[in-house]
Motif scaffolding. Structure first.
Motif, PDB file in Angstrom:
ATOM      1  N   LEU A   1       0.858  -1.182   0.000  1.00  0.00           N
ATOM      2  CA  LEU A   1       0.000   0.000   0.000  1.00  0.00           C
ATOM      3  C   LEU A   1       0.894   1.231   0.000  1.00  0.00           C
ATOM      4  N   GLU A   2       0.804   2.029  -1.022  1.00  0.00           N
ATOM      5  CA  GLU A   2       1.705   3.167  -1.176  1.00  0.00           C
ATOM      6  C   GLU A   2       1.615   4.122   0.017  1.00  0.00           C
ATOM      7  N   GLY A   3       2.783   4.438   0.549  1.00  0.00           N
ATOM      8  CA  GLY A   3       2.858   5.374   1.666  1.00  0.00           C
ATOM      9  C   GLY A   3       2.744   4.721   3.031  1.00  0.00           C
ATOM     10  N   TYR A   4       2.560   3.387   3.063  1.00  0.00           N
ATOM     11  CA  TYR A   4       2.340   2.698   4.333  1.00  0.00           C
ATOM     12  C   TYR A   4       3.511   1.806   4.751  1.00  0.00           C
ATOM     13  N   ALA A   5       4.602   1.844   4.031  1.00  0.00           N
ATOM     14  CA  ALA A   5       5.765   1.026   4.375  1.00  0.00           C
ATOM     15  C   ALA A   5       6.407   1.531   5.666  1.00  0.00           C
ATOM     16  N   GLY A   6       7.183   0.650   6.290  1.00  0.00           N
ATOM     17  CA  GLY A   6       7.856   1.015   7.529  1.00  0.00           C
ATOM     18  C   GLY A   6       8.830   2.168   7.335  1.00  0.00           C
ATOM     19  N   LEU A   7       8.837   3.091   8.271  1.00  0.00           N
ATOM     20  CA  LEU A   7       9.764   4.217   8.234  1.00  0.00           C
ATOM     21  C   LEU A   7      11.184   3.725   8.547  1.00  0.00           C
ATOM     22  N   PRO A   8      12.212   4.485   8.186  1.00  0.00           N
ATOM     23  CA  PRO A   8      13.581   4.129   8.585  1.00  0.00           C
ATOM     24  C   PRO A   8      13.679   3.993  10.105  1.00  0.00           C
ATOM     25  N   ASP A   9      14.611   3.173  10.557  1.00  0.00           N
ATOM     26  CA  ASP A   9      14.689   2.798  11.966  1.00  0.00           C
ATOM     27  C   ASP A   9      14.614   3.980  12.936  1.00  0.00           C
ATOM     28  N   ALA A  10      15.527   4.940  12.787  1.00  0.00           N
ATOM     29  CA  ALA A  10      15.587   6.046  13.744  1.00  0.00           C
ATOM     30  C   ALA A  10      14.314   6.880  13.704  1.00  0.00           C
ATOM     31  N   GLU A  11      13.815   7.145  12.514  1.00  0.00           N
ATOM     32  CA  GLU A  11      12.589   7.930  12.374  1.00  0.00           C
ATOM     33  C   GLU A  11      11.395   7.174  12.962  1.00  0.00           C
ATOM     34  N   ARG A  12      11.378   5.866  12.740  1.00  0.00           N
ATOM     35  CA  ARG A  12      10.277   5.043  13.246  1.00  0.00           C
ATOM     36  C   ARG A  12      10.245   5.029  14.779  1.00  0.00           C
ATOM     37  N   ARG A  13      11.413   4.854  15.386  1.00  0.00           N
ATOM     38  CA  ARG A  13      11.471   4.804  16.859  1.00  0.00           C
ATOM     39  C   ARG A  13      11.140   6.167  17.466  1.00  0.00           C
ATOM     40  N   ALA A  14      11.594   7.224  16.816  1.00  0.00           N
ATOM     41  CA  ALA A  14      11.289   8.569  17.326  1.00  0.00           C
ATOM     42  C   ALA A  14       9.786   8.843  17.260  1.00  0.00           C
ATOM     43  N   LYS A  15       9.166   8.455  16.167  1.00  0.00           N
ATOM     44  CA  LYS A  15       7.723   8.676  16.044  1.00  0.00           C
ATOM     45  C   LYS A  15       6.959   7.801  17.031  1.00  0.00           C
TER      46      LYS A  15
END
Length: 681
Positions: free
Chosen positions: A221-235
């Motif tokens: 699903l476009e736009g729904y992939a996992g964020l990069p590690d650091a950005e994902r953990r921060a969010k």
């Protein structure tokens, strides 16, 4: 090896592998003969995993032991499926000997099946076939006649009757697939039963791997992939407090505080990045073990990974209102006059695309296991969708189990929660002295504790002393650095979902006269205690406000914030700063339900990092005593003539954070054994 020892060994092997069953899922049994100590005659017994517990860690004390003749005689008095719940109480009249666990609802399955050894398990691969729309046909195709299909039936006496009959009618069978639920296998020896269980699991997994269609969850699903590690953990850290407030029903009728757990495994991120995840999530889980831990379905954020934290929180709060209304409607559709009262309308699983899964429970272990169960559910959905269509049991059946009188009775038997259960505490300077004693006391009273210290090694060592990561974690922090403080708070919210209780304890002291005190001495002590407390309070207050659940901030100040002693101008001034922060923050944060209080100790020598680092020697020199006698010296100058110990301060912190002082804020409690010059005025 005795029959029960053999059973324990088999259970532990099966339960140790998550491919075989989820935590605390399933049960095993063995039948054998022992001598009756009363008659001296041989008696046939059934050893079966009792209610609760986990196969992977099962011990003999976790087995229920029943006389097989009496247990099987229950068939003759069984009043039928409409009254099958009555049979659970009847199991107690079949027990043999003293002690042991309470018989579980699955006891009939094990006792009535004509096999010496029986395993009932919840493997993802097996449940995938059990929840496929054409599960019965798949069972024949995958296993031939060796495994037979049993249509869905709620666990209980009738299911035991059904499986016993099916085994009798299918002598070639080694086990069965329980529709919507799991698997059961049997054998005449423990080895044969284990071998049959593993054959069913491995065969199902191999078939799914070979025959599953590509992308069982649909294309990405476009736009729904996992964020990069650091950005994902921060969010995730930024979202966690608001999500915990949602799961706890903060500000809502019937809300209950929850502890959280965060999972960003590839399994979760891939699921949320696929087109079919909204449909599948809405169908909910199927295996009773799964939805009893996760609720019938999760709350899913319907925004792409690129959505800002503010957008995501606003939308999550809108969805939470709809979730509560939907859950109330689900309850109203199925509740009967005798049904237990609704137990909470808030989600236990919250899914955020690009970020991961937040799971919740009454403690960290329960929250973590809920997350593990939802990962199991994702695996089940993948297998079922890869072969067919995922078709879990319908919501009416889920309701019958979720609000089962037997399940309610089990909940009512749970021990009363400890005073600080569900609370997450962050203690600075917690690797030694006052901080360590405080962390120990808070954990003993039920809190999850984050041990924050300048030394990561010492913080982790202190955390390990309190138990597993479900109880305490150690993090490194230099409280004089805003970035380091934020990193520590982020680690706390990712570990436990949020923060409720903060103890500003980090400190140091240099015993020097005014003329000997350098600018660096002054800055160091103020950076750690005055500035450090401010930074920690600011970062954690933001979390508490986002959660909407109130909280406690406690400053470990000092009698020196009031008492003017010689040769400690920088230390005393920094402590006075902390003391006034208590008053200022109490006035400011009260509208959010956050209490701010302080504790004023006298010199705590025992276990103190400050005293061990040279302060003790300096103070001893000031007072003209031996350093080893400093604690006794301090005691003799007090009214009560008692040395102040770290545990005394920990006791005061605990009391300040309990319901008994729910209306107290802006208070300083002296814990100094009585120093008249430091009396509060």
């Amino acid at each position: 090896m005795s029959t029960p020892q053999e059973l324990i060994a088999r259970s532990n092997r099966l339960g140790a592998d998550p491919r075989n069953t989820n935590y605390a899922g399933g049960n095993t049994s063995a039948k054998g003969t022992e001598t009756d100590p009363v008659t001296g005659e041989p008696v046939e017994l059934l050893w079966v995993k009792g209610s609760g517990g986990d196969l992977g860690t099962l011990k003999e004390t976790g087995l229920a032991v029943l006389r097989l003749d009496r247990m099987r005689a229950l068939v003759d008095v069984y009043p039928g499926v409409e009254r099958e719940d009555e049979m659970v109480a009847a199991f107690d009249f079949c027990l043999h000997g003293k002690g042991g666990a309470a018989p579980s609802i699955d006891t009939a399955m094990h006792g009535l099946v004509d096999a010496a050894h029986v395993d009932h398990l919840h493997p993802d691969a097996g449940i995938a076939i059990a929840t496929a729309a054409d599960g019965e046909a798949l069972t024949k195709e995958v296993f031939g006649g060796r495994v037979v299909w049993v249509p869905w039936r709620r666990p209980g006496f009738q299911l035991g009757v059904d499986i016993a009959r099916i085994k009798e009618q299918n002598p070639q069978a080694i086990g069965c697939i329980l529709g919507g639920h799991g698997i059961t296998a049997w054998g005449e020896t423990s080895e044969e039963s284990e071998r049959n269980s593993l054959w069913i699991i491995d065969t199902a997994a191999a078939y799914i791997a070979e025959h599953s269609r590509p992308e069982p969850f649909g294309p990405a699903l476009e736009g729904y992939a996992g964020l990069p590690d650091a950005e994902r953990r921060a969010k995730a850290a930024a979202l966690a407090p608001a999500i915990r407030g949602i799961a706890s029903g903060a500000g809502s009728e019937g809300g209950r505080p929850m502890v959280g757990h965060f999972t960003d495994s590839d399994v979760v991120l891939d699921f949320l990045g696929s087109t079919e995840h909204p449909r599948l999530a809405a169908l909910g889980t199927s295996c009773p073990d799964h939805f009893l831990r996760t609720k019938v379905k999760p709350l899913v954020l319907d925004l792409p990974a690129s959505a800002s934290v503010e957008e995501s929180v606003a939308r999550l709060r809108e969805l939470a209102v709809a979730y509560r209304e939907d859950y109330q409607a689900y309850y109203d559709r199925h509740a009967e006059p005798e049904s237990p009262a609704i137990r909470g309308k808030d989600p236990l699983i919250v899914l955020v695309p690009g970020v991961g899964m937040f799971s919740f429970g009454k403690d960290k272990q329960t929250a973590r296991v809920a997350g593990e169960f939802y990962v199991n559910a994702i695996n089940v959905m993948r297998g079922a969708e890869g072969l067919s269509t995922y078709a879990p049991i319908d919501e009416a059946e889920k309701f019958r189990i979720e609000y089962w009188a037997l399940e309610e009775a089990k909940l009512q038997r749970m021990p009363r929660p400890k005073p600080l259960a569900t609370r997450v505490a962050l203690v600075t300077g917690a690797a030694s002295g006052i901080g360590r004693a405080t962390a120990r006391r808070l954990a003993a009273e039920g809190a999850c504790v984050v041990i924050a210290d300048l030394s990561l090694e010492k913080a982790q060592e202190a955390a390990a002393e309190l138990g597993s990561a479900d109880v305490a974690v150690g993090v490194q922090v230099d409280v004089s650095s805003g970035a380091a403080v934020q990193a520590a708070v982020d680690a706390a919210v990712l570990a436990f979902g949020g923060v409720d209780l903060v103890v500003n304890n980090a400190g140091l002291s240099l015993s020097r006269s005014l003329l000997e005190t350098t600018e660096q001495d002054w800055d160091l002590q103020h950076d750690v205690m005055a500035k450090g407390s401010f930074l920690v309070s600011r970062a954690t207050a933001k979390v508490m406000i986002e959660q909407g659940m109130g909280g406690d901030i406690v400053y470990i100040s000092s009698k020196n914030s009031i008492f003017a002693g010689p040769n400690n101008v920088a230390y005393g001034a920094a402590k006075a700063d902390q003391a006034h922060q208590v008053r200022l923050l109490a006035a400011e944060l009260g509208e959010h339900g956050i209490k701010v209080n302080g504790v004023n100790p006298d010199g705590v020598v025992q276990g103190s990092g400050i005293f061990a680092s040279g302060w003790g020697a300096n103070r001893a020199a000031v007072y003209g005593v031996e350093e080893k006698d400093l604690g006794r010296f301090y005691a003799q100058r007090t009214i009560l003539k008692r040395e102040v110990l770290p545990e005394n301060i920990a006791n005061a912190v605990f009391v300040l954070c309990t319901a008994e002082l729910s209306h107290t804020t802006g208070l300083h409690i002296p814990v100094d054994a009585g120093v008249a010059a430091a009396f509060l005025r």
